[in-house]
Structures are given as structure tokens and as C-alpha cells.
Design an enzyme around this catalytic site. Structure first.
Site, mmCIF file in Angstrom:
data_model
loop_
_atom_site.group_PDB
_atom_site.id
_atom_site.type_symbol
_atom_site.label_atom_id
_atom_site.label_comp_id
_atom_site.label_asym_id
_atom_site.label_seq_id
_atom_site.Cartn_x
_atom_site.Cartn_y
_atom_site.Cartn_z
ATOM 1 N N ASP A 399 0.847 -1.020 0.033
ATOM 2 C CA ASP A 399 -0.048 0.025 -0.053
ATOM 3 C C ASP A 399 0.845 1.131 0.060
ATOM 4 O OD1 ASP A 399 0.965 -0.706 2.639
ATOM 5 O OD2 ASP A 399 -0.808 0.415 3.540
ATOM 6 N N ARG A 403 5.702 4.008 5.996
ATOM 7 C CA ARG A 403 5.305 3.975 7.453
ATOM 8 C C ARG A 403 5.205 2.616 7.933
ATOM 9 N NH1 ARG A 403 -0.776 5.839 5.678
ATOM 10 N NH2 ARG A 403 -1.696 3.761 5.409
ATOM 11 N N GLU A 405 3.845 -0.307 8.046
ATOM 12 C CA GLU A 405 2.826 -0.887 7.451
ATOM 13 C C GLU A 405 2.951 -1.639 6.043
ATOM 14 O OE1 GLU A 405 -2.088 -0.192 5.804
ATOM 15 O OE2 GLU A 405 -0.830 1.444 6.889
ATOM 16 N N GLU A 676 -2.357 8.937 -0.732
ATOM 17 C CA GLU A 676 -3.225 7.934 -0.370
ATOM 18 C C GLU A 676 -4.873 8.654 -0.149
ATOM 19 O OE1 GLU A 676 -3.727 4.912 3.694
ATOM 20 O OE2 GLU A 676 -2.700 7.002 3.836
#
Length: 843
Positions: A399, A403, A405, A676
Site C-alpha cells: 500500500d 510508514r 505498514e 493515499e
């Protein structure tokens, strides 16, 4: 062998399956028009180790590795051996629990990074085979490897303290060096407990937090033969399952470019550098300093108003590389076993900074296409999408790259799959990822929300609509773009399993049971802290995607020759779900752009109602002055829904809009990748706060903001298909038949695109000449045909290669063609027949 017919893609080579270590040589020639052509250049295909019993290597690491508890120094592993004669041939078969870098006699075996990549490690561990003949010699040799935590043991997710060791506590190197000597002898050098182990300058290395390197701890010559390994210990073995090892089928991660960073005004004691482009990668810096000097490198995507690095959106990821110098003089520095998502770097050091480069990495996929037009903002949008794909295709489709993630979210993947296949040769990349999707799939609960399956639990983990449907949407997008049926053949049972899991969740009325859904995630009208609260009902979206997945499963079954009753069953299921979804949500569909777009594109709207829904969608767009009003699930479909309904004025009004929210709003606000959130930079120039409703047990405020997501970049596929006018045909996929339907628009004087198809290059370029004629130059390769659909008005005339042609559509064979259209249809312009504007131009 000979293969008759006109099929050129996905043809089985003669000889059957390869055996381990087998080498085959292939050449091809073509019989056409009564005679044989010349032979192609040879292609050499060599198999690695295909069976578990081929592996004699143990998994080894340093004894009592403290990295099993917390971030710790990277293990060093080495082994010396003697060869009695010169080397005729040598292959290194290698993989690891964790990531690795290997050398022989002090020379890196490969320039790959983060090998072996990220897979569902419990079921799939990828091994590479390297030709290392030139690195070996008679006499004493040394093989050496450094290990890192990588995805196997490093941080994954957003819960510090609970985000390490997702797959295992101990790293492990698995290497098998097989050497044929000129005297006919064969020597195998495999990892075992006779290898030596130690640590070196890499004190820690984590994908999220960065690397810490103390150059004073470098052991000079440790990777060379003859090194005095005083203080080294014997390696220890680690348990692993050889049956999980598979030959690597996807391109590795490599450096693909480096960007000279320019110094900009610093903040405090930190020198700030701008690489000009948001990337995934690391900073390569040279400094002149003294022993003990420290160099700290931080990273961010954007800057705060005061010129400092914006790091809040990194959440808990430290994204910091640090070094301690060992020598006086000039030293080159770059991290190991990590990467960052950034445009800006901040350096703190007492040493003198000499040069700064921002080094970009990605899975090494060949570029497949090119696009350009007279509109500079559209060109920049296209390049932003290309960069977002590069930055997020680092072993898996993530994604975001910055960060805590960086996960393989299936919703983002299915939204962008078609576009990714247009931009790059991503067939092997997706095929590999789909194997992990299948490995992590649960027969009852369905497809995991992230692949590989880590981090999530509870009802968010499996089977969310528009996310889990990657099981059907991604393989079909790959098939449509490349034309090889093997991908849908390999995934067909996974597709069936996903649809059957949905069947098991139906209520007595036939619709899906309600439950948590991500829905049209980040709808711009949703509460910023609650991005799942979109205008389109999540239950409607879930049932619509159910119908689509059943339809695609039927289509896949038809391609591979599945039993007709099975194919018909899925086709009937798709029709039934579409009827029920329309019956339940027919009024709701008219209430939002996403409702209309998904209703139209996923086959929910009956044929006799499609015009009314298209009209409603077009009216919403006109009333909103082209404002985009869709999230992750609606955005890939909205322009296609308008175009398929013939509403190009409204489609281009959305594409060319520059006010927030829109694609070009990001471009005019200096974006170099896709955001995003539509308003990651708000209209007043401030950075979006990124606040989310509390997401952890302690009630701490969540934060979600990234400047590098590819999902909204799905618009680029539309630009190729309609602005440039090149599209594949699902009936004859892989560009075997090309749909050529360029749609000129006011404000764009010319547009061109090319795609490297399996048959050869396909190209289209159009220009509006001074007399108003549209001239289109087209190139089609041998083996492909095309259908050109002219953008005509009632007074248009069409010629092809100077000959009059049908104004409805023109069939084209291989070769170069020129099409001329007089008085063409041009969107967002004054109608040639009336002189009236087509719609109020507010962009």
C-alpha cells in the site's frame, strides 16, 4: 517439435517438465505463407533444485542470536573449502529465513537486494540459482553471507512491541554450492555446523526503523580465504521444512536509478536534501570525518512549514539510518537490509558532507509502455503513477513504502492490477503473489485482507468485499493483458474457493450477511477519521463484487475448458446475484458516483436501465464541476462507466479538473507520486492531520497519511485506453486483438502511447491538425489485428491509408496505418455541427 495454429502465447514447449538441474536449449522458427523462416537466437533454460530431497543444506545461524528477542547485530557466516582443479561449472542455490547477501572470494554473487523477498514463508520459501563459475578457482576459496531480519523476523505492522518475529525467532541461511571441476569431479559445499559465525558492523537492520552501522567493527578480509577467524564460533542449525522451498519465479529487487539530491535550507542542526522525487530506497552519502564521528540520516515524504522533515505520518517507523565512522578521510555510506519511502533526507553529523544521492529500488520489472501528450499535467500524472508502482512493487504489491505498514493490501492490488500490467511486464510478479494469496486462503473464511497474511485479526482479516475479490480480479487482469491462460488455470481453484466461501455466507434471501466492510475506502466525503463511512452502502458493494467474482470465475472456467455445467453454474450465480442486488439497492445506486459506477461496471444494472444510470452519473459529475467523489473501490470504475456510456465530456471533466478533489490537484501541488488521501495536502497548503478514530486498546489516536499509494493511479489505464486509444480485447487477450478508440479532448492537441505486447510493439499517435482534422498513426505487429473506432460527427469523413473507410469502425491488419477523420468529435469543445459548447467548462 511442431505446433500448428496461430496461437503465439502460452504455447507449451516440447519435452515436458524439467528435472532438477536440467538444462535445455530452445530455438524457434515460423512456417508462414508456405515457407520456413530463419531460426531465432537460442534460449537456454536451466532448472534449479525442484524437489525437497535435492537439498542437503541445513539452515544455519549464529548461536544464541540475541535478535530472537530484539533488534540485534546481523549474523556473519563464512566457510572455506579447497578445490583440487579448475572449475568447469558452478551453481549456488540459496535462500534464507530472513534476508541475505552472499559473496564468494570477496565478490558479491549478485546485485539483488532483500533476497529472497517476502512470501508466505511457512508454505513458500523462494530459492535462487546463480552461476558463480567465474568467482571460483582451484585452491582455497571462501563463501560468506550476511543475514538480516527482513520481513521474516523484522517489524511488520503498527503495534510496536508486538510486531516482530511474525514468522520465526531465528534467522537461517540455506545455501548449496554445486561445483563441477574440469577433471570430472563434483564438489558440493552446503551450509552446516562446520561453518563459522560472528557479527560485524551492522548493529541492527530493520525495514521500518532503518540500519545502524558501526564501521569500527568491520572485520577486514572476513569474506576472503585465509582470514584468521579468531573469536568466531561454530554455526548452529535451525529447523526448517525443505518442502517449502520453491524456485524463484519473480524478478528480484534491485537498484534502478539514483538521483542527485540538492541541499535546501536546513532546520536546526539538520541539513535537508531534496531528491526531487518520492522514492523507495535509501540515501547514499559520502562524508569526510574522523574516527568516532556519527552520521544520522532521516527520511520524509514532505516538509513541514518550517522546513523540517514531516515524520508524523511514519507513525512508529523510525526510518533512520545511523553510522559511526572508523577512518579519517572520505567514507562512502549506505544502509543494508532496509529501505525507506521518501523524497527528503535530513543529515546530522560533525563530518563534512561531500555528496548525497537518493537511490531508488524496486522489483526489477521491465517497463512495458510509454505515454505522452501535449498536456504537461497529464504527463506528470502518468509519471507519478509509474513511480508509485515502482515504489510499491518491492517484492510484494504494498500500500505504501514509508510508514509502519507496507503490506500487500488486496483491495489496493485489485484496483490497480490492470494498470500495473499496462505499465510494466508484471506477469511473473503477480503470478508469484497470487500463489501466496492461495497459500493464505481459508476455504470457509475466504481470502486474507493482506497477502502475505500478517497483522490483521478478527473480522477484518478475511473476506472483505473488494479486497478479497483480488482472488478473481487480479488473475483476470493479468490474463487480459498478457494473453497467457496459465495464470487463470493456476488460480481457478482459488477463484472457485473464494466464490464458494461467499455462497456459504448468504442469508435465506440470497444476499450476503451484513458485517464489517472496508467499503469505498477514503471516499472524499467520508469523515476523515472514519474512511470506511462512504456514501455507497458497503452491503451493496459486497453483493456487487460477489456477482463480479462469480462472473469472472465463469469466464476463467470457460478459458481453461472447465466442465460446462460448472461454468454455467457460476454464470447463473453471477446473474442471480446481480438481479438480487439490483432489486435491493436499485434506488441507492443512483445516489452516488460509486453506486452508479460499480452498478454499471460490475453488471448489476439491467440492460434496459443502463442509460438511466449513466445519465444519473453524468449529471452528478456536471453538477459537481467534475469533482471526483469516489474512494478506493469506485475510482477505478468511474471514468470507465462514463466512457462505456458514451459520456466523454463528463469523463474528461473529471480527468482534467485541477481543483480539490481530483487527480491533477495532486500534480499542481507538487506531488511526484499518488496520494493515499485526495487532500493529503489541503487547499490551504497544510498537511492533512491524518487523524483516525482510536484504533488500539488504550484509545490512542490513529494516524493514516501517505503520499505514495497507487490505488487512485488506476486512472492511467483509462488514459491509455481512451485518451491515447490502445486497449486489449478480453475476447482475444494479450493485445492479440487491439481496440483502438482515441477520444480527443479540447486542451490536448496530441497524444501518443505504445505498449510492448507479446507479439511486438503496438503504438498509436494522434494529432489535431490546424484544419481541425484528426490524424492517427497506428502500428500493429505481426500476429495482432486491430479495430479502429473513429471519433466521428455526422459530417465526418474517414480515410485509412488514403482510402475511404467505414465511419463506424475499421479493421486493421499488421503494419503501419494512417487514419484521417474530418470534423472529428472532440470532448469539451464546441460541437462542430452546432457551434455550441458541449458542457460548461469549469476545469
Amino acid at each position: 517439435g511442431e505446433v500448428s495454429g496461430d496461437v503465439q502465447v502460452g504455447v507449451e514447449a516440447p519435452g515436458g517438465s524439467l528435472r532438477s538441474r536440467e538444462v535445455r536449449h530452445f530455438r524457434v522458427r515460423l512456417h508462414s505463407e508456405g515457407q520456413w523462416g530463419g531460426w531465432s537466437d537460442p534460449l537456454i533454460v536451466e532448472a534449479g533444485l525442484l524437489d525437497a530431497e535435492d537439498w542437503v543444506a541445513q539452515a544455519i545461524t549464529i548461536p544464541e542470536d540475541p535478535g530472537s528477542e530484539s533488534q540485534a547485530p546481523s549474523p556473519l557466516l563464512r566457510h572455506e573449502f579447497t578445490l583440487a582443479a579448475d572449475v568447469a561449472r558452478a551453481r549456488l542455490h540459496i535462500t534464507s529465513l530472513g534476508v541475505h547477501e552472499a559473496s564468494i572470494n570477496g565478490v558479491r554473487v549478485t546485485d539483488e537486494l532483500l533476497a529472497p523477498g517476502w512470501t508466505s514463508y511457512s508454505t513458500r520459501l523462494l530459492a535462487a540459482t546463480h552461476d558463480v563459475t567465474a568467482l571460483l578457482r582451484s585452491g582455497t576459496n571462501a563463501i560468506s553471507t550476511t543475514l538480516g531480519d527482513g520481513w521474516y523476523r523484522g517489524r511488520l505492522g503498527w503495534m510496536p512491541g508486538e510486531d516482530r518475529r511474525r514468522y520465526g525467532n531465528q534467522l537461517g541461511l540455506i545455501a548449496q554450492l554445486e561445483i563441477d571441476l574440469v577433471d570430472g569431479a563434483r564438489v558440493t559445499v552446503a551450509t552446516d555446523e562446520t561453518w563459522q559465525a560472528s557479527t560485524g558492523p551492522i548493529r541492527s537492520a530493520d525495514l521500518y526503523d532503518g540500519a545502524s552501522i558501526d564501521l569500527r567493527l568491520e572485520q577486514e578480509g572476513w569474506d576472503q580465504p585465509g582470514f584468521e577467524a579468531d573469536g568466531w564460533t561454530a554455526a548452529t542449525s535451525v529447523g526448517f521444512d525443505p518442502a517449502a522451498i520453491q524456485p524463484r519465479m519473480t524478478p528480484p529487487v534491485r537498484i534502478f536509478t539514483s538521483l542527485a539530491a540538492r541541499a535546501i535550507e536546513g532546520s536546526g542542526n539538520e541539513a535537508i536534501f531534496d531528491g526531487g522525487q518520492n522514492i523507495s530506497g535509501f540515501v547514499r552519502v559520502t562524508v569526510q570525518g574522523a574516527p568516532g564521528d556519527r552520521v544520522t540520516v532521516r527520511h520524509s515524504e514532505v516538509l513541514e512549514d518550517d522546513g523540517s522533515l514531516h515524520t508524523k505520518s511514519l507513525r512508529s517507523a523510525r526510518a533512520t539510518d545511523s553510522y559511526v565512522l572508523a577512518d579519517t578521510g572520505t567514507t562512502g555510506l549506505e544502509p543494508r537490509f532496509t529501505f525507506h519511502g521518501f523524497r527528503y533526507s535530513g543529515l546530522r553529523t560533525a563530518a563534512s558532507i561531500q555528496t548525497v544521492e537518493h537511490v531508488a529500488i524496486s522489483s526489477d520489472l521491465p517497463r512495458r509502455s510509454a505515454f505522452a501528450c501535449s498536456h504537461p499535467l497529464l504527463n506528470r500524472l502518468h509519471e507519478n503513477v509509474v513511480w508509485s508502482q515502482l515504489d510499491n512493487f518491492v517484492s510484494v504489491p504494498t500500500d505504501c513504502p514509508q510508514r509502519d505498514e507496507r503490506l500487500g493490501w488486496t483491495g489496493d492490488a485489485q484496483a490497480f492490477a490492470a494498470t500495473s500490467c499496462t505499465l510494466f511486464d508484471a506477469e511473473a510478479f503477480w503470478t508469484n503473489w497470487l500463489k501466496d494469496l492461495t497459500a493464505d486462503q481459508d476455504p470457509a473464511l475466504g481470502v486474507s485482507t493482506v497477502v502475505p497474511d500478517v497483522v490483521l485479526d478478527g473480522e477484518a482479516r478475511y473476506g472483505r468485499a473488494g479486497w478479497a475479490d483480488a482472488a478473481t480480479i487480479v488473475p483476470w487482469a493479468v490474463y487480459e493483458s498478457y494473453g497467457d491462460p496459465h495464470v487463470v488455470q493456476a488460480q481457478y481453484q482459488s477463484m472457485r474457493s473464494w466464490v464458494e466461501s461467499l455462497v456459504g455466507r448468504r442469508r435465506p434471501d440470497g444476499l450476503l450477511e451484513p458485517g464489517f466492510q472496508f467499503g469505498d475506502w477514503l471516499d472524499p466525503d467520508a469523515p476523515p477519521a472514519r474512511p470506511w463511512e462512504a456514501k455507497a452502502d458497503s452491503a451493496f458493494i459486497a453483493n456487487a463484487f460477489f456477482a463480479e467474482s462469480a462472473r469472472l470465475t465463469a469466464a476463467a472456467g470457460n478459458v481453461i475448458g472447465a466442465p460446462e455445467d460448472e461454468v454455467a453454474g457460476y454464470r447463473d450465480l453471477a446473474d442471480e446475484m446481480a438481479r438480487q442486488t439490483w432489486s435491493r439497492w436499485r434506488e441507492h445506486i443512483f445516489e452516488s458516483q460509486t453506486g452508479c459506477a460499480i452498478g454499471l461496471r460490475l453488471g448489476i444494472v439491467p440492460l434496459d436501465q443502463r442509460e438511466a444510470v449513466v445519465d444519473a452519473l453524468a449529471e452528478m459529475v456536471r453538477e459537481a464541476d467534475g469533482r471526483i467523489s469516489t474512494g478506493f473501490l469506485g475510482t477505478p470504475h468511474v471514468l470507465h462507466a462514463l466512457a462505456e456510456g458514451g459520456r466523454f465530456d463528463e469523463a474528461f471533466a473529471m480527468l482534467l479538473r485541477q481543483a480539490h478533489p481530483s487527480w491533477l490537484y495532486q500534480v499542481v501541488n507538487d506531488a511526484t507520486t499518488v496520494w493515499e488521501r485526495w487532500d493529503a495536502i489541503r487547499a490551504d497548503g497544510s498537511i492533512h492531520p491524518g487523524k483516525m478514530d482510536p484504533i488500539d486498546a488504550d484509545g490512542d489516536e490513529g494516524h493514516m497519511l501517505s503520499f505514495n499509494h497507487y490505488a487512485y493511479g488506476a486512472v492511467v489505464d483509462w488514459m491509455y485506453r481512451y485518451l491515447a486509444g490502445i486497449a486489449p480485447d478480453a475476447e482475444r487477450p494479450g493485445y492479440r486483438h487491439v481496440l483502438l478508440a482515441p477520444k480527443p479532448v479540447a486542451g490536448v492537441d496530441w497524444a501518443e502511447a505504445s505498449i510492448e505486447s507479446p507479439y511486438g510493439p503496438i503504438a498509436s499517435r494522434w494529432v489535431i491538425e490546424q484544419n481541425g482534422d484528426l490524424v492517427v498513426d497506428i502500428e500493429l505487429p505481426s500476429g495482432a489485428t486491430g479495430t479502429f473506432v473513429p471519433p466521428v460527427t455526422p459530417s465526418s469523413h474517414v480515410t485509412v491509408d488514403d482510402q475511404p473507410a467505414d465511419a463506424a469502425q475499421v479493421h486493421l491488419e499488421r503494419g503501419q496505418h494512417r487514419v484521417r477523420v474530418t470534423r472529428p468529435q472532440v470532448s469539451l469543445s464546441r460541437r462542430p455541427e452546432t457551434g455550441e459548447p458541449s458542457m460548461e467548462q469549469t476545469i
